[in-house]
Design an enzyme around this catalytic site. Structure first.
Site, PDB file in Angstrom:
ATOM      1  N   ASP A  16       3.550 -13.491  11.829  1.00 48.89           N
ATOM      2  CA  ASP A  16       4.662 -14.590  11.798  1.00 48.89           C
ATOM      3  C   ASP A  16       3.762 -15.904  11.864  1.00 48.89           C
ATOM      4  O   ASP A  16       2.921 -15.899  12.406  1.00 48.89           O
ATOM      5  CB  ASP A  16       5.712 -14.447  12.644  1.00 48.89           C
ATOM      6  CG  ASP A  16       5.166 -14.011  14.132  1.00 48.89           C
ATOM      7  OD1 ASP A  16       4.846 -15.114  14.748  1.00 48.89           O
ATOM      8  OD2 ASP A  16       5.218 -13.019  14.630  1.00 48.89           O
ATOM      9  N   GLU A  57     -23.059   3.198  -3.779  1.00 54.80           N
ATOM     10  CA  GLU A  57     -22.179   2.437  -3.072  1.00 54.80           C
ATOM     11  C   GLU A  57     -22.615   1.208  -2.242  1.00 54.80           C
ATOM     12  O   GLU A  57     -21.856   0.201  -2.158  1.00 54.80           O
ATOM     13  CB  GLU A  57     -21.440   3.559  -1.968  1.00 54.80           C
ATOM     14  CG  GLU A  57     -20.430   4.515  -2.853  1.00 54.80           C
ATOM     15  CD  GLU A  57     -19.967   5.780  -1.913  1.00 54.80           C
ATOM     16  OE1 GLU A  57     -18.792   6.338  -2.330  1.00 54.80           O
ATOM     17  OE2 GLU A  57     -20.791   6.101  -1.103  1.00 54.80           O
TER      18      GLU A  57
END
Length: 720
Positions: free
Chosen positions: A526, A606
């Site tokens: 928020d 990777e």
């Protein structure tokens, strides 16, 4: 001026670059809402409709005029006890037990600059960036005053609302409900857009009509919650991403809240936002004040994308603060999914070595470094280093990590306490409990009572003693349960103010430490937390496909720079899904980029992909952070998730796409871009192809034919 007042008509007009907000202190002294929408000249009191309304009461001040009813007129701050039977913003319980407040206009003040709020976060602005209107209403019997605060950020198309309730009378009163903002619309047919969810699947967008009933959403969990976010949009029926009217309301608060929307008996719409009236009552002695947290309002008739951008700019420039807001932030790797509780100091150092080899900036030591904590059942509150586990002091560990050329960060959860802890055994009364009852457990932990200064001060001292042991450059602040044992009606509000007080002191003492908020991921995502922490861990769910939906919903109010987002291992630890390293990278680049895995388990291919990802992210990190954000698809409905960022001068754009389905013999897929310069041409970096800006926005760009599930693409464009 952004704020004007007509002495004759007593009409207030608030003006931004593209909007007008208008209200009137009428002949009865009531503050009526007239208009909020596209910028216009003139006065809008002609819109008011008066009629003899059956069963709608008339205030005594109206005399025999039965056409004047607050049950039908649009109001700025409706109160219980005035004859308005719709949702009300204010409820005051008086000393005699009656529940009534009849506030009427007394005076007002207009000032340069933006008002501030004591103890609460708020939209900040320089004196030349904003103006403030304070309207004072008073109940003539109890002398309770309402100071309605309006902040106008003209260039940003932002209007803020807050209320200070002052007991200027002689008898005590109790605030039982205090919303921060109300919008009344005399006509129109609207949808309510809200963002619901759960732990690990937050902020799912849902659109529903505002109908002849009261729709209530909010939180009674002590935090803004995973379940509903304190941001809602009221949109016209035909409003979409690119056109149509829409109003946003965003609560600058991190605790319990309430949004109410209703269409009344006369097809008028009311929507309001503020503190919930559940688990809440705040006593005010004579002379005392109560401050309602701020609501940020914004409007546009240019669609949802424009509304989102207005909120993004406001949060980045007027909510978030500190050195990291507009700076490149360190790419970090967190130890949680790499090792969970099973680590030593050597594990962290090895992680640092791997990070350095890959080009990652920082290692974060997550949960498990303190007390005797080797699982989540003990030691919260015992903020001293487990030197046996780490094989030495924290100072030494940080020095070893830094010696590898990597920054060091640490995880804390200051608001919590374990029953199996030295702190709890010493101070069991510091946990939030209801006297005479056994406490509710969650994650086998209790909540410390941060409404009490002595509790905050002790935890602050212990946390600082840890941070002072070395070169800590990042904190992950977690909060892993809701508040259940509410022993007093003021505690939910005072608790949140206590958290803010703690964060205010922490950020002042350590201005160079980057703090990332977290509450089981996105349970306290928020604007209130963003005032202290410029980024928040978006969700504990790191699955790239789920993240397209989570980050999509988050983007309606919150900027990309606020979203903590990492590449994690596969099979994903939350969903078991396998996606490519490239797809995970594309998803994570729509946020504060980082990693949540163990590099030692990766193969050479990777690791090479990670190095390529880092190069890509660092090339575009400023564009991602500062650019205008556009949603290009709806991942709840479409077969792919697509979004893009465009530089302010429209010279650069980065388009990201993730396929969400795989089909045999599929139709061709096109992505239509936004925000480009129509008359310009753009070169795509990888292929060298040149596209007309207008064509990119009208016809779109063709995606490559998919050869595997969950493919992802990044398309970098530059104006030629």
């Amino acid at each position: 001026m952004a704020i004007t007042f007509n002495e004759t008509t007593r009409i207030f007009t608030l003006t931004t670059a593209h909007t007008t907000y208008q209200m009137q202190a009428d002949a009865q002294g009531y503050l009526l809402h007239l208009y909020y929408g596209a910028r216009t000249a003139g006065e809008m009191d002609y819109l008011l409709n008066y009629g003899d309304r059956g069963f709608s009461g008339n205030p005594n001040s109206a005399g025999s005029d039965r056409t004047y009813s607050l049950d039908a007129l649009p109001q700025e701050y409706p109160s219980l006890g005035t004859g308005d039977f719709r949702n009300y913003a204010l409820n005051i319980e008086n000393a005699d037990g009656s529940q009534c407040c009849n506030p009427v206009y007394i005076t007002h003040e207009i000032a340069a600059g933006k008002y501030t709020l004591k103890g609460l976060p708020f939209v900040r602005a320089e004196e030349n960036e904003a103006e403030t209107l304070k309207i004072i209403l008073e109940d003539p019997v109890t002398k309770v005053e309402l100071h309605l605060l309006y902040g106008v950020l003209e260039k940003e198309d932002i209007i803020t609302r807050s209320v200070i309730i002052k007991n200027a009378g002689k008898a005590p009163v109790t605030v039982k409900k205090a919303q921060s903002a109300c919008l009344d619309f005399l006509h129109g047919d609207y949808d309510l857009i809200k963002f619901y969810g759960r732990h690990a699947m937050e902020r799912n967008m849902e659109r529903m009509p505002v109908s002849h009933e009261s729709t209530r959403i909010g939180s009674r969990r002590g935090t803004s919650s995973h379940q509903y976010n304190p941001g809602v949009i009221l949109a016209g029926k035909n409003t979409n991403e690119d056109s149509g009217s829409c109003y946003g309301m965003l609560f600058v608060y991190s605790g319990n809240f309430l949004v109410e929307a209703e269409k009344d008996q006369y097809d008028q719409t009311r929507i309001q936002m503020g503190l919930t009236d559940e688990l809440f009552a705040y006593s005010l002695e004579a002379g005392a004040e109560f401050t309602a947290p701020e609501v940020i309002l914004s409007y546009t008739n240019k669609g949802l994308s424009r509304l989102s951008q207005q909120y993004h700019h406001c949060i980045m420039n007027h909510i978030c603060q500190g050195k990291y807001v507009h700076a490149n932030r360190p790419v970090l790797i967190n130890s949680w999914e790499a090792a969970y509780f099973d680590f030593t100091g050597d594990t962290i150092v090895e992680l640092a070595k791997e990070a350095k080899a890959l080009g990652i900036d920082m290692v974060v030591m997550d949960d498990g470094w303190f007390g005797k904590r080797n699982d989540d059942n003990s030691s919260l509150g015992d903020w001293y280093v487990n030197e046996e586990k780490l094989g030495g002091t924290l100072t030494k560990l940080i020095e070893r990590v830094n010696a590898e050329g990597v920054k060091f960060g640490i995880w804390i959860e200051p608001e919590m306490v374990s029953e199996d802890s030295d702190l709890y055994r010493e101070h069991p009364d510091w946990a939030i409990t209801i006297p005479g009852r056994k406490p509710v457990r969650s994650r086998n932990q209790l909540v410390l009572d941060f409404s009490r200064k002595e509790v905050r001060d002790e935890i602050f001292k212990r946390i600082c003693a840890v941070l002072d042991q070395g070169n800590v450059e990042y904190i992950k602040w977690d909060m892993n349960r809701s508040l259940a044992d509410i022993y007093a009606p003021n505690v939910t509000y005072d608790y949140v103010l206590g958290v803010y007080d703690f964060l205010e002191k922490l950020t002042n003492r350590y201005p160079d430490i980057l703090i990332e908020g977290c509450s089981g991921g996105g349970g306290r995502f928020d604007a209130g937390m963003l005032y202290y922490t410029p980024q928040i861990w978006c969700s504990d769910n790191t699955d790239a496909i789920n993240r397209t939906r989570i980050q999509y919903g988050t983007s309606f109010f919150y900027p990309v720079a606020a979203m903590g987002s990492h590449v994690s291992a596969v099979p994903n630890h939350q969903t078991g899904r396998v996606t490519s390293m490239h797809t995970r990278g594309v998803a994570a680049m729509s946020g504060t980029f980082g990693y949540e895995l163990n590099p030692a388990l990766l193969n050479a291919k990777e690791k090479a992909e990670i190095r390529a990802q880092l190069a890509q992210y660092r090339e575009y990190q400023e564009l991602i952070r500062e650019g205008d954000y556009y949603r290009l698809s709806n991942p709840f409905q479409d077969n792919f998730a697509a979004w893009m960022v465009v530089s302010d001068d429209r010279s650069k754009a980065l388009v990201s796409v993730i396929r969400l389905t795989a089909e045999a013999n599929p139709s061709a897929a096109y992505v239509t871009l936004k925000g480009m310069e129509e008359d310009a041409f753009y070169r795509e970096k990888t292929t060298g192809k040149v596209y007309p800006g207008a064509a990119l926005m009208e016809a779109g760009i063709l995606l490559p034919a998919a050869v595997s599930e969950y493919e992802a693409y990044q398309i970098a464009l530059e104006r030629v």
